[in-house]
Design an enzyme around this catalytic site. Structure first.
Site, PDB file in Angstrom:
ATOM      1  N   CYS A  51       0.826  -1.220   0.000  1.00 48.82           N
ATOM      2  CA  CYS A  51       0.000   0.000   0.000  1.00 48.82           C
ATOM      3  C   CYS A  51       0.852   1.259   0.000  1.00 48.82           C
ATOM      4  O   CYS A  51       2.051   1.223   0.297  1.00 48.82           O
ATOM      5  CB  CYS A  51      -0.887   0.038   1.249  1.00 48.82           C
ATOM      6  SG  CYS A  51      -1.992  -1.357   1.463  1.00 48.82           S
ATOM      7  N   CYS A  82      -2.691  -2.952  -3.429  1.00 44.67           N
ATOM      8  CA  CYS A  82      -3.963  -2.665  -2.760  1.00 44.67           C
ATOM      9  C   CYS A  82      -4.920  -2.005  -3.754  1.00 44.67           C
ATOM     10  O   CYS A  82      -4.552  -1.062  -4.462  1.00 44.67           O
ATOM     11  CB  CYS A  82      -3.714  -1.730  -1.573  1.00 44.67           C
ATOM     12  SG  CYS A  82      -5.217  -1.115  -0.782  1.00 44.67           S
TER      13      CYS A  82
END
Length: 396
Positions: A51, A82
């Site tokens: 992320c 993500c």
């Protein structure tokens, strides 16, 4: 400010340097600092996902996190991107978060979105959103949402097909309790919601007209103070505009001079305020600020940001101008130039709040509600008087 994830403190050993850099990176992740996006990504072993630092997803446990310099490096390590924060895409500009937040607030006026919830929706930290939102627009997300609700309340109350009740209008505007709506109405409408819905019914508005070198001038006041100062080419047009703003109010025209037989104290306050404005136009009175004598009280409700802008305008010296960007800087929101221009356009009390003294960068006049030519003449007149005074003081 976010931790400096690029230049971590230098340790005595390679292992120490890595530990210090990782500590700074983890601090950025813990606070969801969007400023760190693009500098590194973090990967979570328990989920197999990597992320951005600002990802709004639930924070992982520190022991499950590995840091990578690039998204490609994380992918090569076996992690997938993500879907929520899209770490492999280009880094978003800081203003993107503000644009998305504004769109959400405008689309969901009837909902009470907390700062934390709004920040999660746009994918940045609450701290970052609060700071950038205020820098861009001059007010916080909470204040912006309050202004939107007030505008919606006005629309609901004035809609001719509204299902009748004030309580329904306050509910549709997003107020959870009528007390909140009445508090907002005091700030944004200058009267109760019921009175506003009735077009000002129950509100007494006195006004007087006079001719000035810059056209016809109308000054109107409620029991709270001066609510409108307008300039135009004829009295009828100015009276029609006032009637449009307060269609059902009790509007009472007052002669600029006391009529024979009229009680000396009747309407003395309105005439005193009118003389103060006329004297200001003539250069006999430089300031119409609240501390001036006699005081000219103002009943011109607005948002907190508009109030700050209007106060900044009242502090511009007679005969001088400021750019929109200078005013934005003066109110602590240097990037909120458009919001400053909007506040100028919504100014109801011309001359008391001298929005004609705000110009574009480079000196171009920009717009003016009462006409650019009138703005040009006002500025030239004020500048000439100011120069004459300086010259006279020097001669003495």
């Amino acid at each position: 400010m976010p931790p400096d994830v690029k230049h971590a403190p230098v340790a005595q050993s390679p292992r120490g340097r890595v530990a210090a850099e990782d500590a700074a990176r983890w601090a950025a992740v813990a606070e969801r600092h969007a400023d760190a996006d693009g500098r590194f990504v973090y990967a979570v072993r328990t989920t197999g996902i990597y992320c951005r630092p600002s990802c709004p997803s639930r924070r992982p446990r520190r022991e499950n996190v590995t840091f990578y310099d690039t998204a490609d490096a994380a992918a090569a390590g076996g992690y997938r991107a993500c879907r929520r924060c899209a770490p492999g895409s280009a880094v978003r500009a800081p203003g993107d978060a503000v644009t998305r937040a504004r769109a959400l607030l405008e689309a969901r006026t009837g909902e009470a979105l907390s700062l934390d919830a709004l920040a999660r929706e746009v994918g940045v930290s609450p701290f970052h959103l609060q700071r950038t939102f205020k820098r861009e627009l001059g007010l916080s997300p909470h204040q912006y949402a309050a202004a939107l609700r007030a505008d919606r309340l006005k629309a609901e109350l004035r809609h001719p097909g509204a299902a009748g009740t004030v309580s329904r209008a306050t509910f549709e505007a997003g107020y959870g309790a009528s007390s909140r709506a009445y508090e907002a109405a005091e700030r944004h409408l200058g009267m109760t919601p019921a009175a506003y819905r009735r077009g000002g019914a129950g509100v007494r508005v006195r006004y007087a007209l006079t001719l000035t070198p810059f056209g016809h001038l109308l000054l109107a006041a409620t029991d709270r103070g001066v609510c409108a100062i307008t300039l135009g080419d004829d009295d009828d047009a100015l009276e029609r505009a006032l009637a449009g703003e307060y269609p059902n109010a009790t509007r009472e025209r007052v002669d600029a001079e006391r009529a024979p037989g009229e009680h000396p104290g009747e309407h003395a306050d309105l005439r005193e305020w009118l003389r103060a404005v006329v004297d200001h136009l003539a250069g006999a009175r430089e300031r119409l600020a609240p501390a001036a004598v006699p005081a000219v009280p103002v009943d011109a409700p607005g948002t907190p940001f508009q109030g700050r802008v209007w106060q900044a305008l009242r502090e511009i010296p007679y005969g001088e101008t400021r750019s929109y960007s200078a005013v934005a800087a003066a109110v602590g929101a240097p990037r909120a130039v458009r919001a400053v221009a909007s506040a100028c356009a919504r100014n109801r009390v011309a001359l008391i709040v001298p929005c004609h003294r705000v110009v574009r960068e480079g000196g171009a006049l920009g717009g003016y509600r009462w006409g650019v030519d009138r703005k040009r003449r006002l500025l030239a007149h004020e500048h000439g008087i100011a120069v004459h005074r300086i010259g006279g003081a020097t001669a003495q």
